[in-house]
Motif scaffolding. Structure first.
Motif, PDB file in Angstrom:
ATOM      1  N   THR A   1       6.509   5.775  -1.259  1.00 28.26           N
ATOM      2  CA  THR A   1       6.389   4.411  -0.749  1.00 28.26           C
ATOM      3  C   THR A   1       5.006   3.859  -1.071  1.00 28.26           C
ATOM      4  O   THR A   1       4.083   4.602  -1.394  1.00 28.26           O
ATOM      5  N   ASN A   2       4.896   2.557  -0.981  1.00 24.65           N
ATOM      6  CA  ASN A   2       3.616   1.880  -1.210  1.00 24.65           C
ATOM      7  C   ASN A   2       2.793   1.982   0.074  1.00 24.65           C
ATOM      8  O   ASN A   2       2.700   1.046   0.857  1.00 24.65           O
ATOM      9  N   PHE A   3       2.202   3.151   0.299  1.00 27.85           N
ATOM     10  CA  PHE A   3       1.549   3.413   1.587  1.00 27.85           C
ATOM     11  C   PHE A   3       0.338   2.526   1.819  1.00 27.85           C
ATOM     12  O   PHE A   3      -0.092   2.338   2.943  1.00 27.85           O
ATOM     13  N   ALA A   4      -0.236   1.979   0.731  1.00 30.78           N
ATOM     14  CA  ALA A   4      -1.396   1.099   0.889  1.00 30.78           C
ATOM     15  C   ALA A   4      -0.993  -0.329   1.224  1.00 30.78           C
ATOM     16  O   ALA A   4      -1.844  -1.171   1.500  1.00 30.78           O
ATOM     17  N   GLU A   5       0.335  -0.615   1.178  1.00 28.05           N
ATOM     18  CA  GLU A   5       0.887  -1.929   1.539  1.00 28.05           C
ATOM     19  C   GLU A   5       0.341  -3.048   0.658  1.00 28.05           C
ATOM     20  O   GLU A   5       0.049  -4.147   1.132  1.00 28.05           O
ATOM     21  N   GLU A   6       0.202  -2.763  -0.640  1.00 22.11           N
ATOM     22  CA  GLU A   6      -0.228  -3.803  -1.570  1.00 22.11           C
ATOM     23  C   GLU A   6       0.940  -4.719  -1.924  1.00 22.11           C
ATOM     24  O   GLU A   6       2.085  -4.271  -2.022  1.00 22.11           O
ATOM     25  N   SER A   7       0.645  -5.987  -2.143  1.00 22.55           N
ATOM     26  CA  SER A   7       1.648  -6.919  -2.632  1.00 22.55           C
ATOM     27  C   SER A   7       1.739  -6.793  -4.157  1.00 22.55           C
ATOM     28  O   SER A   7       0.782  -6.410  -4.822  1.00 22.55           O
ATOM     29  N   PHE A   8       2.890  -7.125  -4.697  1.00 19.87           N
ATOM     30  CA  PHE A   8       3.110  -7.096  -6.140  1.00 19.87           C
ATOM     31  C   PHE A   8       2.928  -5.666  -6.670  1.00 19.87           C
ATOM     32  O   PHE A   8       3.331  -4.707  -6.032  1.00 19.87           O
TER      33      PHE A   8
END
Length: 267
Positions: free
Chosen positions: A246-253
């Motif tokens: 998952t995108n654990f850093a919660e970046e957009s795009f």
């Protein structure tokens, strides 16, 4: 640092109320006040009496700040987390400086940290009154532990004890991260057996300084609340898979920083 500060303040200034969560902490602070600042046995919330076992430092600081400066408790809950979060950028700068040395690398690392959504999104919410100090104190613990183990600065033992204790007394997740990171730094440094005495001293000091909280909780409720809380985030293998996929850093795009961090881990 200025850009990171803007990202941490702008969403809060646009709102007229603490963002997303924090209602439980608001009630917990009110319970502390009504109990003459002693730990109450429970928090009345949503028609439940929830055992008061949460690390209380952030709640005490928020409530006392409101009382001492005659500021609305809601306003303190809304703005104080962003101040902690901005301070965390400065702490990270000194951590990067200690580890990397090179001004260019330090600047790049600090910029990435300042812009990384996960470094502030959950911190600046209303619930950040406990998350934010826990996160900042955790970084301060890591910084001093690095100097203790890698630079053999024995005077840092006291600061590791103080900041680790403040972390544990602020937020449970930050406490877990703090203990894990200090252990990793100790294992990564040379002369780990030579530093074992310092490590044991840190552990003993932290137990003593945090004992008024955990001692009170254990005497009232035993281990049951801690065991129940430990099961709220899923099982261990599930957490590892979530970290990897998952995108654990919660970046957009495109998650550029997340990809770079994985490359760094494997390197």
């Amino acid at each position: 640092i200025l850009l990171g500060a803007f990202l941490r303040v702008y969403p809060v200034l646009r709102s007229d109320f603490p963002i997303l969560d924090g209602g439980l902490f608001y009630v917990a602070i009110q319970s502390l006040k009504s109990n003459s600042w002693s730990l109450p046995h429970s928090i009345p919330y949503n028609a439940l009496d929830i055992p008061f076992v949460y690390p209380p430092l952030g709640l005490y600081v928020t409530g006392l700040f409101s009382d001492l400066f005659k500021v609305s408790l809601l306003d303190v809950i809304q703005y104080l987390p962003s101040i902690y979060s901005i301070l965390s950028i400065f702490v990270f700068y000194f951590l990067a400086k200690a580890i990397l040395g090179s001004p260019g690398k330090v600047a790049l690392a600090t910029a990435i940290f300042a812009l990384l959504p996960r470094s502030f999104i959950w911190i600046i919410l209303g619930g950040g009154v406990t998350r934010a100090p826990g996160f900042t104190f955790c970084l301060l613990t890591i910084l001093n532990a690095y100097h203790l183990y890698f630079n053999n600065q024995k005077k840092r033992v006291t600061w590791v004890i103080v900041f680790a204790s403040l972390t544990i007394l602020s937020h449970p997740d930050a406490a877990l991260h703090c203990v894990t990171m200090v252990a990793l730094i100790w294992l990564s440094a040379s002369h780990r057996y030579k530093n074992l005495q310092s490590t044991l001293l840190v552990g003993a000091g932290v137990l003593v300084l945090t004992s008024p909280w955990w001692g009170t909780v254990l005497s009232r409720y035993g281990l049951a609340p801690f065991l129940a809380a430990s099961k709220t985030s899923g099982e261990f293998p599930q957490g590892i898979l979530q970290f990897l996929f998952t995108n654990f850093a919660e970046e957009s795009f495109l998650p550029v920083l997340t990809i770079l961090s994985f490359l760094g881990i494997f390197a």
